[in-house]
Write an enzyme that holds these catalytic residues in place. Structure first.
Site, PDB file in Angstrom:
ATOM      1  CB  CYS A 126     -43.978  51.358   9.884  1.00 14.13           C
ATOM      2  SG  CYS A 126     -43.061  49.827   9.868  1.00 14.13           S
ATOM      3  CB  CYS A 169     -45.687  47.631   9.639  1.00 14.28           C
ATOM      4  SG  CYS A 169     -44.438  48.272  10.737  1.00 14.28           S
TER       5      CYS A 169
END
Ligand SMILES: Cc1cc2nc3c(=O)[nH]c(=O)nc-3n(C[C@H](O)[C@H](O)[C@H](O)COP(=O)(O)OP(=O)(O)OC[C@H]3O[C@@H](n4cnc5c(N)ncnc54)[C@H](O)[C@@H]3O)c2cc1C
Length: 591
Positions: free
Chosen positions: A411, A408
């Protein structure tokens, strides 16, 4: 002395960690006193850190190579689900919810991006090297990293290590660290790989040999640098011995490597320090995603109390590691006072340069001297501590590489930034001289930005944990009041409503401008709201049950196929992958 780590407990030699973690100041013991001291310190420093990271161009943009790097450690080809595409969504039926609430969308980067200009363009367009790509009002000379050289002393993989792909500049303000829906096996595998770096005795993931022989002069520490290394060693030692953290860590669990298996003797200090830094970083990430949690069914951003309780409140050693990281990073930032006096923040924008420096110096001045965070008097004994430097450098480089496997973008951005931030903190602790900056190694823009933003992340986590704790207390108070039926209707009603609000994860007053959405939630619940709230919950549970029944045939087929596949691998003599399914009750969040 006031230390997080060194004062003798006055009541008990080993206070239970959960009591200390949650009731700072309530019990006069070393750990408790120190927790509240860190919280007080954080309260006074928080506005400075927040201001710098939100309001200066220098600290609000970060350059990193987000897309061009491949996860070097695993892929689907060798049968391990762990590459970026393996990010599992939070909800089974994500396709039924609006696109903007889906994990795939939440994890994407927002805001403008700018490519790093080559050396020639940097020279030609000194004032506007990015040609307005980040917006017209951005001081580009404060954002671009002019020094492309790689420094031997880096603790993490320098973002600009490859000559061809220098990465992009992205806005940290536009991409707050919060819930993204990134979870499941992909995320677990990354955490597992990161914690595996804790095994200092078994180099892997391309780690270089770790500990230098004790006789090695080890990169030529000066007396002051050796002192810093010793600080760290003794901080750990004292922390372990006097606060019962040894026990707490032993009870905590790093994935795949039960911590109880690890050695806790002196020679394994590196493991403990490394473990605590990583676990503290993990705790900080969890705090942020629980605080700014998206209810993917209603689309509301709100604190999620049960998320906090499951991931942090019930694991006081994780909170303790977070506080440890605060002390570590704060000490590093405080050590930079001298260094930043002569630092050039914006080469072609003198006004912003002056303003940024003013803010950084204001923060540095507000940080108490080192010995108020770490007690100097118990330090400087064991020369082995010098080996920390090489060990940490290699471990951090590997953790930074593992971050390329995070599925992600947001992230990955914050994971990389924080790894770089801790790496920089250790570099500053080991390499920098607090009183004489003349022999300090260069501090690159990326490192400084990562360091200060990492401090901001931990600082925010600490203030958020205090709020979560207050919510738990309120809920408990509500329960007690309800149980005793002591107070009259109105008082009891308020307590119950408060308790319920806390249960739903609604903050009373977050007190920080960065969580405006939460504040909308704060109002007394009417009877009809309570009814519809309950009705909605029952309906969602009903729908969940029906959906689960409906999904059973597909799930059974999936399990059969997977087990057949594993059996086949076993039969062929190939490595059998881990089982990917389990039978368990759903958590509240899933419903
Ligand atoms: C680098 C990285 C960055 C991430 N950033 C985000 C983000 O910004 N937003 C988002 O929504 N999700 C993010 N995630 C995902 C998130 O961290 C969790 O993996 C996910 O929410 C699933 O959580 P979980 O409860 O299954 O346990 P996880 O948090 O995945 O933890 C896995 C296991 O590690 C152990 N553990 C947990 N916390 C600690 C700790 N502090 N110390 C020691 N052991 C611990 C527990 O045994 C736990 O079961 C990120 C993941 C990674 C790897």
């Amino acid at each position: 002395s006031s230390q997080l780590h060194t004062k003798e407990p006055t009541k008990s030699a080993d206070p239970p960690p959960n009591v200390c973690a949650f009731e700072p100041g309530a019990i006069v013991s070393d750990a408790c006193a120190s927790y509240s001291q860190v919280e007080d310190l954080n309260e006074s420093l928080r506005p400075f850190v927040h201001d710098i990271t939100q309001n200066t161009d220098f600290f609000s943009y970060y350059r990193l190579n987000l897309y061009n790097k491949k996860c070097p450690f695993w892929s689907d080809e060798n049968g391990i689900c762990g590459n970026r595409a393996c990010a599992v969504n939070t909800l089974d039926n994500e396709e039924d919810i609006p696109l903007v609430w889906r994990a795939e969308e939440l994890g994407k980067l927002e805001g403008p991006k700018a490519h790093h200009p080559g050396k020639r363009l940097q020279e030609e367009r000194k004032a506007r090297p990015l040609q307005g790509e980040l917006g017209e009002d951005v001081g580009e000379s404060c954002v671009v990293e002019y020094d492309d050289e790689c420094d031997e002393r880096d603790y993490c993989v320098p973002e600009d290590e490859s000559a061809t792909a220098k990465g992009d500049y992205v806005s940290l303000v536009d991409n707050p660290e919060r819930f993204t829906g990134y979870t499941g096996e992909g995320a677990h595998q990354v955490w597992e790989a990161i914690y595996r770096e804790n095994c200092f005795s078994t180099p892997h993931l391309n780690a270089k040999p770790l500990s230098a022989p004790p006789s090695s002069p080890f990169g030529g520490f000066t007396g002051a640098q050796a002192q810093a290394a010793m600080d760290l060693r003794h901080v750990m030692k004292e922390q372990q011995e006097k606060q019962g953290v040894k026990k707490a860590i032993a009870q905590g669990s790093a994935p795949a490597h039960p911590i109880s298996d690890l050695e806790f003797e002196d020679e394994c200090l590196e493991k403990r320090v490394f473990y605590r830094v990583i676990s503290g970083m993990h705790a900080s990430i969890s705090t942020h995603l629980c605080w700014e949690w998206l209810n993917q069914t209603t689309g509301e951003w709100q604190p999620n109390l049960s998320c906090y309780e499951n991931r942090l409140h019930n694991h006081p050693e994780r909170i303790s590691n977070l506080y440890f990281n605060y002390a570590l990073v704060l000490r590093a930032v405080g050590k930079l006072k001298q260094h930043v006096q002569s630092y050039s923040f914006c080469s072609s924008d003198p006004i912003q340069d002056r303003e940024t420096k003013r803010r950084v110096l204001a923060l540095a001045a507000a940080i108490p001297p080192g010995e108020q965070i770490f007690d100097e008097s118990v330090m400087f004994r064991d020369p082995d501590a010098l080996t920390l430097k090489e060990d940490f450098r290699n471990r951090f480089r590997n953790v930074s590489r593992i971050m390329d496997c995070v599925g992600c973008d947001k992230c990955r951005l914050w994971g990389k930034l924080q790894t770089a931030g801790y790496g920089t903190a250790l570099k500053v602790l080991f390499e920098f001289n607090e009183t004489d900056a003349s022999s300090d190694p260069p501090l690159r823009r990326t490192e400084l930005v990562a360091l200060v933003n990492t401090l901001d992340r931990i600082s925010h986590s600490i203030s958020v944990i205090q709020k979560f704790r207050a919510m738990v207390e309120q809920r408990e108070a509500g329960k007690v009041a309800a149980a005793h039926g002591a107070a009259g209707g109105k008082v009891r009603g308020t307590a119950e409503v408060r308790g319920k609000k806390a249960e739903r994860g609604v903050a009373e007053d977050d007190g920080y401008p960065e969580a405006p959405k939460q504040r909308r939630q704060i109002h007394e619940q009417t009877l009809s709201e309570a009814f519809w709230d309950e009705w909605y919950r029952v309906w969602r549970t009903f729908a969940y049950v029906i959906r689960s029944w409906f999904n059973i045939p597909g799930k059974v087929l999936e399990i059969l196929l997977e087990e057949t596949n594993r059996l086949y691998s076993f039969w062929l003599g190939l490595p059998v992958g881990p089982r990917k399914w389990e039978i368990r009750l759903p958590s509240r969040d899933e419903i």
